[in-house]
Design a protein around this motif. Structure first.
Motif, PDB file in Angstrom:
ATOM      1  N   GLU A   9       0.966  -1.854   0.227  1.00  0.00           N
ATOM      2  CA  GLU A   9       0.235   0.552  -0.093  1.00  0.00           C
ATOM      3  C   GLU A   9       1.083   1.040  -0.348  1.00  0.00           C
ATOM      4  OE1 GLU A   9      -2.035   2.619  -0.111  1.00  0.00           O
ATOM      5  OE2 GLU A   9      -3.315   0.846   0.143  1.00  0.00           O
ATOM      6  N   ASP A  10       0.664   2.303  -1.137  1.00  0.00           N
ATOM      7  CA  ASP A  10       1.704   2.884  -0.931  1.00  0.00           C
ATOM      8  C   ASP A  10       0.631   4.600   0.175  1.00  0.00           C
ATOM      9  OD1 ASP A  10      -0.411   3.520  -2.329  1.00  0.00           O
ATOM     10  OD2 ASP A  10       0.223   5.429  -3.754  1.00  0.00           O
ATOM     11  N   GLU A  11      -0.102   4.237   0.394  1.00  0.00           N
ATOM     12  CA  GLU A  11      -0.213   5.456   1.595  1.00  0.00           C
ATOM     13  C   GLU A  11       0.003   5.328   3.100  1.00  0.00           C
ATOM     14  OE1 GLU A  11      -5.059   6.019   1.009  1.00  0.00           O
ATOM     15  OE2 GLU A  11      -4.965   5.053  -0.389  1.00  0.00           O
ATOM     16  N   ASP A  53      -2.703  -3.333  -2.543  1.00  0.00           N
ATOM     17  CA  ASP A  53      -3.521  -2.500  -3.465  1.00  0.00           C
ATOM     18  C   ASP A  53      -3.115  -2.486  -4.883  1.00  0.00           C
ATOM     19  OD1 ASP A  53      -5.142   0.210  -3.476  1.00  0.00           O
ATOM     20  OD2 ASP A  53      -3.277   0.989  -3.099  1.00  0.00           O
ATOM     21  N   MET A  55      -4.061   0.618  -6.760  1.00  0.00           N
ATOM     22  CA  MET A  55      -3.023   1.828  -7.462  1.00  0.00           C
ATOM     23  C   MET A  55      -2.011   1.754  -6.846  1.00  0.00           C
ATOM     24  SD  MET A  55      -4.889   2.921  -9.720  1.00  0.00           S
ATOM     25  CE  MET A  55      -4.374   4.507  -9.932  1.00  0.00           C
ATOM     26  N   LYS A 102     -12.211  -0.136  -1.062  1.00  0.00           N
ATOM     27  CA  LYS A 102     -12.395   0.717  -0.296  1.00  0.00           C
ATOM     28  C   LYS A 102     -13.003   1.869  -0.143  1.00  0.00           C
ATOM     29  CE  LYS A 102      -7.670   1.147  -0.649  1.00  0.00           C
ATOM     30  NZ  LYS A 102      -6.060   2.555  -0.800  1.00  0.00           N
TER      31      LYS A 102
HETATM   32 CA    CA Z   1      -2.635   3.107  -3.637  1.00  0.00          CA
END
Ligand code: CA
Length: 236
Positions: A9-11, A53, A55, A102
């Motif tokens: 996950e990049d968040e 995730d 994106m 989400k």
């Molecule tokens: Ca993402």
């Protein structure tokens, strides 16, 4: 034995929240915040399951999942942001085992993770400890279709047709209830597990894929029949 989960996950905030909560539940956690690192972590850390995730910077989650599917059968739960991603996520091309849209609650995520890990444990146990008495691992044959439960293998016209774990379980369940009308809810409960928080659309999507594999004309199925307002019936 502690189960290891890889979270991709990049968040930042979400990643940290997930990591914190999974550790608190007693899981070992590895993390990655982009597709390239996700592939490397999956290959070297050998997690028991992956939360992925879609994106992501660089290689997106679809691509990561597609690549990993060719290398390992580690269960993958994908995090989607849009409803229109779902068909692709669980489709043949990507082949995730489950998905969560989400925003989701931590409780929901935990339930999905537990269900996936339990399924993996059951499959492993089944494979290492064949039940006494071979009656429990019969071979089902319906005309040109053979389902060999000792090998978890489907053959159509004597050719092996690859099935994803869930497709196999669903087909076996239908075959075991041949001729009976089974509701989507009952299928969801028995094949996906009582704590699976999905909707009956999951069943419909998997039925569609099975039809593509076992029906000579998936648009006019003769094997898995839709019974309007009631569910599905498998014709032997
Ligand atoms: Ca993402």
């Amino acid at each position: 034995m502690t189960e290891k989960i890889l979270i991709v996950e990049d968040e930042r905030t979400l990643l940290e929240t997930l990591e914190y909560n999974l550790r608190r539940q007693g899981y070992e956690v590895e993390t990655a915040d982009n597709g390239v690192d996700a592939l490397a972590a999956a290959r070297t850390k050998r997690p028991d399951m992956i939360v992925l995730d879609i994106m992501l910077p660089g290689i997106d989650g679809f691509e990561v999942c597609r690549i990993l599917r060719q290398e390992m059968n580690t269960p993958i739960l994908m995090l989607t942001a849009r409803d229109d991603e779902i068909d692709r996520v669980v489709g043949l091309e990507v082949g995730a085992d489950d998905y969560l849209t989400k925003p989701f609650s931590m409780r929901e995520l935990m339930a999905r993770i537990k269900a996936l890990l339990r399924r993996v444990r059951l499959i492993r146990e089944e494979m290492t400890q064949p039940p006494a008495g071979q009656a429990l691992t019969p071979t089902y044959t319906y005309k040109n279709l053979t389902l060999d439960t000792s090998r978890r293998e489907l053959k159509v016209n004597n050719l092996v047709v690859p099935l994803k774990p869930k497709e196999y379980e669903l087909l076996l369940f239908l075959a075991q209830h041949r001729g009976q009308v089974i509701s989507r809810e009952y299928i969801l409960e028995k094949v996906w597990g009582w704590d699976y928080i999905g909707d009956s659309r999951t069943v419909d999507v998997h039925i569609r894929w099975l039809r593509e594999k076992i029906e000579s004309n998936p648009a006019e199925p003769t094997r898995i029949i839709t019974v309007r307002g009631a569910g599905y019936r498998f014709e032997g």
